[in-house]
Design an enzyme around this catalytic site. Structure first.
Site, PDB file in Angstrom:
ATOM      1  N   ILE A  64      10.602  17.134  18.284  1.00  0.00           N
ATOM      2  CA  ILE A  64      10.851  18.105  19.405  1.00  0.00           C
ATOM      3  C   ILE A  64      10.141  19.372  18.985  1.00  0.00           C
ATOM      4  O   ILE A  64       9.883  20.247  19.540  1.00  0.00           O
ATOM      5  CB  ILE A  64      12.196  18.211  19.489  1.00  0.00           C
ATOM      6  CG1 ILE A  64      13.092  17.175  19.995  1.00  0.00           C
ATOM      7  CG2 ILE A  64      12.888  19.321  20.117  1.00  0.00           C
ATOM      8  CD1 ILE A  64      14.548  17.209  20.189  1.00  0.00           C
ATOM      9  N   GLU A  65       9.901  19.582  17.530  1.00  0.00           N
ATOM     10  CA  GLU A  65       9.530  21.092  16.821  1.00  0.00           C
ATOM     11  C   GLU A  65       7.856  20.978  17.152  1.00  0.00           C
ATOM     12  O   GLU A  65       7.548  21.074  18.001  1.00  0.00           O
ATOM     13  CB  GLU A  65      10.199  21.092  15.686  1.00  0.00           C
ATOM     14  CG  GLU A  65      11.621  21.383  15.681  1.00  0.00           C
ATOM     15  CD  GLU A  65      12.405  21.586  14.383  1.00  0.00           C
ATOM     16  OE1 GLU A  65      11.839  22.662  13.801  1.00  0.00           O
ATOM     17  OE2 GLU A  65      13.382  20.880  14.065  1.00  0.00           O
ATOM     18  N   MET A  66       7.223  20.245  15.758  1.00  0.00           N
ATOM     19  CA  MET A  66       5.872  20.451  15.804  1.00  0.00           C
ATOM     20  C   MET A  66       5.289  19.056  16.299  1.00  0.00           C
ATOM     21  O   MET A  66       4.171  19.157  16.507  1.00  0.00           O
ATOM     22  CB  MET A  66       5.381  20.852  14.452  1.00  0.00           C
ATOM     23  CG  MET A  66       5.611  22.399  14.110  1.00  0.00           C
ATOM     24  SD  MET A  66       4.917  22.719  12.379  1.00  0.00           S
ATOM     25  CE  MET A  66       5.258  24.466  12.406  1.00  0.00           C
TER      26      MET A  66
END
Length: 309
Positions: free
Chosen positions: A96-98
């Site tokens: 979900i982040e990088m």
């Protein structure tokens, strides 16, 4: 600031870490950097209510501030990382982040000659490793210490640094407001985990918090105490961004906690603050704890022309 023995601070390493911190090329599609969610202009957090990563995906929690994180014994809201170095590795592979993998990220950096040269200069070896990336980012983050707030000037003896209302707010912070039960010391945090009764955001599932790490029932719904320093720059508040401003947070504490009392921390008790007292407490946190140190408070992103190529 004390750095780990295996990761001493050097000016070259800090500069390399700063470039990595602001470089979106660490993410899978070149869209997200550390600074995307930990923005200096937003109190080293983001606009919330929860953080947005690759492909505009929303996480379930707000980004904790990077500022002063070096003083925290554990990292992340749930304390799952024991150091800044270990914390730096997590978002890279979080889908979900990088949304990247460590190996692909290393391959990307290794294909950039400027980075390859800088890593060799800083660490004295090649090829680039994951630990080196994490150590460089952590070295930079250890320089992000917010100091010289009006509060700091006041405790150093400048009686004019705080207004009369802010002085009253400090008195409440240290006394009737019960704030120093958890927000104490120069870091304004005990570094521990507490359940404040914060309910899930509408439509969200309950968050296990520290329990997901320890499996201790006493930790269910408990989250790390954030620093009060620069809090005024980081609305909305709580781990899930459900309290829109500082006054909303104060009212939650005044009530003795949020609506989910299933595992409420015993430190959470009704305070009985008057509106005047709440206003004074808000005034103290709104200005008196905000850093005036331009090296951190006004940190600017690395210009595109200065990224290694």
């Amino acid at each position: 600031m004390i750095a780990p023995p295996d990761n001493p601070q050097t000016s070259a390493k800090i500069l390399l870490g700063k470039k990595l911190y602001f470089d979106t090329r660490l993410s899978a599609d070149n869209s997200v950097s550390c600074a995307t969610c930990h923005d200096p202009a937003l109190g080293w957090s983001d606009a919330g209510p929860t953080s947005k990563g690759i492909k505009s995906q929303l996480g379930g929690r707000r980004a904790p501030p990077v500022s002063n994180a070096a003083y925290a014994p554990l990292q992340f809201w749930d304390g799952r990382a024991p150091s800044l170095e270990e914390q730096a590795k997590g978002p890279i592979v979080n889908p979900i982040e990088m949304g990247n993998t460590h190996q692909v990220m290393i391959n990307t950096l290794s294909g950039i000659k400027g980075y390859e040269d800088e890593f060799k200069t800083v660490f004295g070896s090649s090829p680039i490793t994951l630990d080196q990336v994490a150590q460089a980012i952590a070295a930079y983050e250890r320089t992000v210490v917010t100091t010289d707030s009006p509060f700091d000037r006041y405790v150093r003896g400048d009686q004019t640094a705080l207004t009369c209302v802010e002085k009253k707010g400090l008195e409440i912070f240290n006394g009737k407001g019960h704030c120093t039960a958890c927000h104490w010391g120069g870091y304004f945090s005990d570094g521990r985990f507490h359940n404040l009764g914060v309910a899930p955001a509408p439509g969200a599932n309950p968050d296990e918090g520290r329990y997901a790490v320890t499996k201790n029932p006493a930790d269910m719904g408990a989250f790390k105490t954030p620093t009060v320093r620069d809090a005024a720059k980081r609305a909305p508040f709580m781990h899930n961004g459900t309290e829109k401003d500082l006054m909303a947070v104060i009212r939650l504490y005044d009530r003795g906690g949020g609506p989910d009392g299933s595992n409420l921390d015993p430190l959470m008790v009704p305070l009985g603050l008057s509106q005047k007292e709440m206003t004074a407490l808000e005034a103290f946190m709104k200005r008196a704890t905000v850093s005036l140190n331009p090296g951190v408070a006004d940190e600017k992103p690395v210009p595109a022309s200065e990224f290694p190529e």
